[in-house]
Write an enzyme that holds these catalytic residues in place. Sequence first.
Site, PDB file in Angstrom:
ATOM      1  N   HIS A  72      -3.526   4.161  -0.631  1.00  0.00           N
ATOM      2  CA  HIS A  72      -2.678   3.213  -0.110  1.00  0.00           C
ATOM      3  C   HIS A  72      -1.230   3.909   0.506  1.00  0.00           C
ATOM      4  O   HIS A  72      -0.858   5.161   0.446  1.00  0.00           O
ATOM      5  CB  HIS A  72      -1.938   2.388  -1.402  1.00  0.00           C
ATOM      6  CG  HIS A  72      -1.322   3.299  -2.408  1.00  0.00           C
ATOM      7  ND1 HIS A  72      -2.394   3.759  -3.365  1.00  0.00           N
ATOM      8  CD2 HIS A  72      -0.123   3.519  -2.735  1.00  0.00           C
ATOM      9  CE1 HIS A  72      -1.522   4.668  -4.184  1.00  0.00           C
ATOM     10  NE2 HIS A  72      -0.223   4.310  -4.008  1.00  0.00           N
ATOM     11  N   GLN A 102       0.712  10.344  -7.201  1.00  0.00           N
ATOM     12  CA  GLN A 102      -0.222   9.414  -7.231  1.00  0.00           C
ATOM     13  C   GLN A 102      -0.787   8.784  -8.372  1.00  0.00           C
ATOM     14  O   GLN A 102      -1.120   9.752  -9.298  1.00  0.00           O
ATOM     15  CB  GLN A 102      -1.536   9.808  -6.220  1.00  0.00           C
ATOM     16  CG  GLN A 102      -2.308   8.613  -6.045  1.00  0.00           C
ATOM     17  CD  GLN A 102      -3.460   9.031  -5.076  1.00  0.00           C
ATOM     18  OE1 GLN A 102      -3.908  10.070  -4.667  1.00  0.00           O
ATOM     19  NE2 GLN A 102      -4.501   7.780  -4.777  1.00  0.00           N
TER      20      GLN A 102
HETATM   21  P1  5GP Z   1       1.342   5.552  -6.113  1.00  0.00           P
HETATM   22  O1  5GP Z   1       2.380   6.275  -7.283  1.00  0.00           O
HETATM   23  O2  5GP Z   1      -0.003   5.941  -6.540  1.00  0.00           O
HETATM   24  O3  5GP Z   1       1.660   6.318  -4.689  1.00  0.00           O
HETATM   25  O4  5GP Z   1       1.962   4.140  -5.956  1.00  0.00           O
HETATM   26  C1  5GP Z   1       1.248   3.265  -6.800  1.00  0.00           C
HETATM   27  C2  5GP Z   1       2.304   1.851  -6.630  1.00  0.00           C
HETATM   28  O5  5GP Z   1       1.767   0.883  -7.129  1.00  0.00           O
HETATM   29  C3  5GP Z   1       3.308   2.266  -7.361  1.00  0.00           C
HETATM   30  O6  5GP Z   1       4.609   2.017  -6.569  1.00  0.00           O
HETATM   31  C4  5GP Z   1       3.509   1.063  -8.390  1.00  0.00           C
HETATM   32  O7  5GP Z   1       4.852   0.333  -8.562  1.00  0.00           O
HETATM   33  C5  5GP Z   1       2.598  -0.042  -7.841  1.00  0.00           C
HETATM   34  N1  5GP Z   1       1.688  -0.739  -8.579  1.00  0.00           N
HETATM   35  C6  5GP Z   1       1.237  -0.482  -9.826  1.00  0.00           C
HETATM   36  N2  5GP Z   1       0.731  -1.502 -10.281  1.00  0.00           N
HETATM   37  C7  5GP Z   1       0.798  -2.583  -9.508  1.00  0.00           C
HETATM   38  C8  5GP Z   1       0.411  -3.879  -9.537  1.00  0.00           C
HETATM   39  O8  5GP Z   1      -0.215  -4.490 -10.472  1.00  0.00           O
HETATM   40  N3  5GP Z   1       0.788  -4.902  -8.617  1.00  0.00           N
HETATM   41  C9  5GP Z   1       1.730  -4.271  -7.521  1.00  0.00           C
HETATM   42  N4  5GP Z   1       1.804  -5.258  -6.656  1.00  0.00           N
HETATM   43  N5  5GP Z   1       1.966  -2.804  -7.529  1.00  0.00           N
HETATM   44  C10 5GP Z   1       1.558  -1.988  -8.447  1.00  0.00           C
END
Ligand code: 5GP
Length: 113
Positions: A99, A93
């Site tokens: 999300h 994360q």
């Molecule tokens: P996690 O790694 O926390 O499960 O997922 C975060 C996700 O947010 C990642 O897949 C990353 O590519 C996406 N993400 C990070 N910054 C942004 C942004 O500014 N806009 C969008 N649309 N996605 C983002």
Amino acid sequence: MADDCLFCRIVRKEIPAKLVAEDEHSIAFRDINPQAPLHVLVIPREHVPSLDQAGDAELLGRLSLMAAEIARTEGVAASGYRTVMNTNAAAGQTVFHVHLHLLGGRAMHWPPG
Ligand code: 5GP
Ligand code: ZN
């Protein structure tokens, strides 16, 4: 709302995102670094940092149902898709506003990395 949270800023439309769906509780937008032909993030408007700190069953359930609806709209429901929620560091994360990832449009492997 958290002032310095990236996804709260997307909810407030301070940062642009490619919106896919929204209602009064949740919004969905395309991941900036897609890991599949379809890669959408479904988030609550309310700031909840992670699944570990979530307690609202309806808030969480709505994310799954919005993802399922988008999967149908985007045409991947019949072929199959994956929904993933990464929680805390070892799971990868990076954004601490809960999300649900919706991934589709290609074959998925199991177990995930
Ligand atoms: P996690 O790694 O926390 O499960 O997922 C975060 C996700 O947010 C990642 O897949 C990353 O590519 C996406 N993400 C990070 N910054 C942004 C942004 O500014 N806009 C969008 N649309 N996605 C983002
Ligand atoms: Zn937030």
